[in-house]
Enzyme design. Sequence first.
Site, PDB file in Angstrom:
ATOM      1  N   CYS A 182       0.813  -1.216   0.000  1.00 15.12           N
ATOM      2  CA  CYS A 182       0.000   0.000   0.000  1.00 15.12           C
ATOM      3  C   CYS A 182       0.849   1.270   0.000  1.00 15.12           C
ATOM      4  O   CYS A 182       0.726   2.123  -0.877  1.00 15.12           O
ATOM      5  CB  CYS A 182      -0.923  -0.046   1.211  1.00 15.12           C
ATOM      6  SG  CYS A 182      -1.814   1.464   1.514  1.00 15.12           S
TER       7      CYS A 182
ATOM      8  N   HIS B  19     -25.639  22.283   1.601  1.00 15.17           N
ATOM      9  CA  HIS B  19     -25.764  22.752   0.219  1.00 15.17           C
ATOM     10  C   HIS B  19     -24.745  23.853  -0.029  1.00 15.17           C
ATOM     11  O   HIS B  19     -24.574  24.711   0.836  1.00 15.17           O
ATOM     12  CB  HIS B  19     -27.174  23.300  -0.019  1.00 15.17           C
ATOM     13  CG  HIS B  19     -27.335  23.923  -1.377  1.00 15.17           C
ATOM     14  ND1 HIS B  19     -27.481  23.171  -2.515  1.00 15.17           N
ATOM     15  CD2 HIS B  19     -27.347  25.228  -1.768  1.00 15.17           C
ATOM     16  CE1 HIS B  19     -27.587  23.979  -3.546  1.00 15.17           C
ATOM     17  NE2 HIS B  19     -27.500  25.236  -3.129  1.00 15.17           N
TER      18      HIS B  19
HETATM   19  P1  FAD Z   1       0.752  -5.874   1.879  1.00 15.78           P
HETATM   20  O1  FAD Z   1       0.486  -4.433   1.862  1.00 15.78           O
HETATM   21  O2  FAD Z   1       1.046  -6.567   0.601  1.00 15.78           O
HETATM   22  O3  FAD Z   1       1.947  -6.094   2.907  1.00 15.78           O
HETATM   23  C1  FAD Z   1       2.503  -7.331   3.142  1.00 15.78           C
HETATM   24  C2  FAD Z   1       3.941  -7.136   3.571  1.00 15.78           C
HETATM   25  O4  FAD Z   1       4.443  -8.383   4.019  1.00 15.78           O
HETATM   26  C3  FAD Z   1       4.869  -6.696   2.449  1.00 15.78           C
HETATM   27  O5  FAD Z   1       5.545  -5.510   2.806  1.00 15.78           O
HETATM   28  C4  FAD Z   1       5.841  -7.852   2.270  1.00 15.78           C
HETATM   29  O6  FAD Z   1       7.177  -7.420   2.002  1.00 15.78           O
HETATM   30  C5  FAD Z   1       5.785  -8.503   3.640  1.00 15.78           C
HETATM   31  N1  FAD Z   1       6.111  -9.927   3.625  1.00 15.78           N
HETATM   32  C6  FAD Z   1       5.678 -10.877   2.770  1.00 15.78           C
HETATM   33  N2  FAD Z   1       6.163 -12.088   3.114  1.00 15.78           N
HETATM   34  C7  FAD Z   1       6.921 -11.885   4.208  1.00 15.78           C
HETATM   35  C8  FAD Z   1       7.678 -12.749   5.043  1.00 15.78           C
HETATM   36  N3  FAD Z   1       7.749 -14.063   4.826  1.00 15.78           N
HETATM   37  N4  FAD Z   1       8.362 -12.187   6.072  1.00 15.78           N
HETATM   38  C9  FAD Z   1       8.311 -10.851   6.316  1.00 15.78           C
HETATM   39  N5  FAD Z   1       7.601 -10.004   5.571  1.00 15.78           N
HETATM   40  C10 FAD Z   1       6.907 -10.514   4.535  1.00 15.78           C
HETATM   41  N6  FAD Z   1      -6.075  -0.702  -1.832  1.00 15.78           N
HETATM   42  C11 FAD Z   1      -6.922   0.259  -1.415  1.00 15.78           C
HETATM   43  O7  FAD Z   1      -7.710   0.030  -0.501  1.00 15.78           O
HETATM   44  N7  FAD Z   1      -6.916   1.508  -1.983  1.00 15.78           N
HETATM   45  C12 FAD Z   1      -6.085   1.814  -3.012  1.00 15.78           C
HETATM   46  O8  FAD Z   1      -6.104   2.945  -3.505  1.00 15.78           O
HETATM   47  C13 FAD Z   1      -5.200   0.812  -3.479  1.00 15.78           C
HETATM   48  N8  FAD Z   1      -4.356   1.075  -4.485  1.00 15.78           N
HETATM   49  C14 FAD Z   1      -3.490   0.103  -4.912  1.00 15.78           C
HETATM   50  C15 FAD Z   1      -2.658   0.389  -5.989  1.00 15.78           C
HETATM   51  C16 FAD Z   1      -1.784  -0.563  -6.453  1.00 15.78           C
HETATM   52  C17 FAD Z   1      -0.882  -0.241  -7.620  1.00 15.78           C
HETATM   53  C18 FAD Z   1      -1.720  -1.842  -5.808  1.00 15.78           C
HETATM   54  C19 FAD Z   1      -0.737  -2.876  -6.268  1.00 15.78           C
HETATM   55  C20 FAD Z   1      -2.545  -2.139  -4.746  1.00 15.78           C
HETATM   56  C21 FAD Z   1      -3.450  -1.174  -4.291  1.00 15.78           C
HETATM   57  N9  FAD Z   1      -4.337  -1.425  -3.245  1.00 15.78           N
HETATM   58  C22 FAD Z   1      -5.219  -0.463  -2.840  1.00 15.78           C
HETATM   59  C23 FAD Z   1      -4.352  -2.718  -2.550  1.00 15.78           C
HETATM   60  C24 FAD Z   1      -3.595  -2.616  -1.216  1.00 15.78           C
HETATM   61  O9  FAD Z   1      -2.283  -2.183  -1.473  1.00 15.78           O
HETATM   62  C25 FAD Z   1      -3.591  -3.955  -0.515  1.00 15.78           C
HETATM   63  O10 FAD Z   1      -4.906  -4.416  -0.359  1.00 15.78           O
HETATM   64  C26 FAD Z   1      -2.965  -3.832   0.862  1.00 15.78           C
HETATM   65  O11 FAD Z   1      -1.656  -3.350   0.776  1.00 15.78           O
HETATM   66  C27 FAD Z   1      -2.984  -5.181   1.570  1.00 15.78           C
HETATM   67  O12 FAD Z   1      -2.371  -5.054   2.804  1.00 15.78           O
HETATM   68  P2  FAD Z   1      -1.645  -6.294   3.500  1.00 15.78           P
HETATM   69  O13 FAD Z   1      -1.127  -5.791   4.787  1.00 15.78           O
HETATM   70  O14 FAD Z   1      -2.552  -7.467   3.517  1.00 15.78           O
HETATM   71  O15 FAD Z   1      -0.453  -6.691   2.529  1.00 15.78           O
END
Ligand code: FAD
Length: 472
Positions: free
Chosen positions: A46, A451
């Site tokens: 994110c 409004h």
């Molecule tokens: P992530 O944000 O993916 O974080 C997971 C983290 O875990 C990562 O930093 C990774 O490095 C780490 N990790 C993975 N495996 C391991 C491991 N074994 N050990 C240690 N660390 C690890 N969502 C919205 O709601 N609004 C938006 O405007 C939006 N825009 C987006 C734009 C783009 C281009 C993209 C790609 C996604 C967007 N999203 C948006 C989706 C949003 O980014 C994700 O839904 C959100 O980041 C999910 O959060 P998370 O914590 O589940 O995972």
Amino acid sequence: MADHSYDYDVLIIGAGPSGYVAAIRAAQLGLKVACAEGRATLGGTCLNVGCIPSKAMLHASEFYDAAANGTMASMGVDVTPKLNLGKMHEQRIDAVDGLTKGIEFLFKKNKVDWKKGYATFQDAHTVKVGDETVTAKDIVIATGSSVTPLPGVEVDNDKQVVVDSTGALELAKVPKKMVVIGGGVIGLELGSVWRRLGAEVTCVEFLDQILPGMDGDIRKEANKIFKKQGIEFKLSTKVTGVSVKGKKATLTLEPAAGGDEEKLEADCVLVSIGRKPNTDSLGLENIGLETNQRGQIETDHSFRTSIEGVWAIGDVIPGPMLAHKAEDEGIAVAENIAGETGIVNHDVIPSVVYTWPEIAGVGLTTEQAIEKACGDKAKVKVGKFPMMANSRAKTNHEPDGFVKVIADAETDRVLGVWSIASVAGTMIAEAGIAMEFGATSEDIAYTCHAHPTHAEAMKEAAMAVQGKPIHI
Ligand code: FAD
Ligand code: NAI
């Protein structure tokens, strides 16, 4: 109270919106917390390569577009814009830097230990992060998701010819011709950025309409608006391969149902056909935790997996892959681990596409509402109000779109709200709150709205459910 047989009460794996929020809330609740993150900065997809940098580029390119496409001139501001793409990227990087460092500050403030490296399970209470072994009573998997690859298409973000969303955020030059594979959220947001900055954009979508999962009317209207803005669509079409020669790509397309091949040339191809959960190399086999057919980790409503002491949240579990859903699950899982009751209402998760205008929705689509009523259309009432008839939108030269309120015909309870409007993403919060409180369309219709605001369109759409809007 700390359990001294473990290094930590809770270890979170992943510092995206689900993981970092879970870590902070668990610490606020008095638990001793560590968070493992392999990326060089906190904040996950994110903050680093998702929501934040894409919004930085969308916001900046909106200004450029308003100057270039005559919107500003139509309001009496004559300017000839000159693109400084380097500066536009700088402000994107600044936004990401500021916010990722902000999470580091919050970790320090809340005494969350950042374990730098990728974590692998040794057993249900032990992970390895680099050379370090860390134990915790409870472990939360918050490893997020990454780009789904398209077979036969090789992404190389460094070359900037075939890129994924991360590469498409960082293009050093505006491509002359860009092809976006996938008419979903990423394709439309990032396609819009480069279209505004001067690229000719073609979007190839496998299905017969863009934005699957959204309300049918919204999908049709969005397609019309994007076409008017200059994006070309090839619907019901699949990409079967992409070959690259130097700085040019040639795509091979086929009708989704099969048929004659077609070639398409591009300077840049964005692959945006979805994301997949990150579970590889987590060592799930060491704890006997299996994923479902989609590679997701299944949990109960408290975010417990089938393994005692192991929890999972965010993109890695079923549900929409959205940052706010992930954050709310982060809070809930921490509260559940601390012995409180953490709940997320998955029926009321808004979704927003940050294009111009914005597209937003919460709750059921019209199609889902009718399906839930066993196909009986009479059981579902819909009120629609065009932004063209909203005084603020009209005055601001933002006439595109509408608000649609979907209610149960018998109880009048709001089942869903969908909207295309310049500020639909902000307006949808009202609908979410109304639905959380079990509001009827009448409740929204009889709530006084300031409004002139775009939000009055929400009130009017609610009035339209009863057939009594004032301004149409
Ligand atoms: P992530 O944000 O993916 O974080 C997971 C983290 O875990 C990562 O930093 C990774 O490095 C780490 N990790 C993975 N495996 C391991 C491991 N074994 N050990 C240690 N660390 C690890 N969502 C919205 O709601 N609004 C938006 O405007 C939006 N825009 C987006 C734009 C783009 C281009 C993209 C790609 C996604 C967007 N999203 C948006 C989706 C949003 O980014 C994700 O839904 C959100 O980041 C999910 O959060 P998370 O914590 O589940 O995972
Ligand atoms: P998506 O699931 O939104 O869209 C992918 C699109 O690609 C679909 O329309 C699908 O039918 C199409 N597709 C799949 N295979 C194809 C093929 N072979 N050829 C042509 N089209 C094909 O996925 P996207 O856009 O990659 O986004 C991933 C996730 O990131 C989404 O789930 C979304 O929730 C999240 N995200 C959210 C944002 C937001 O909230 N504003 C912004 C960006 C991403």
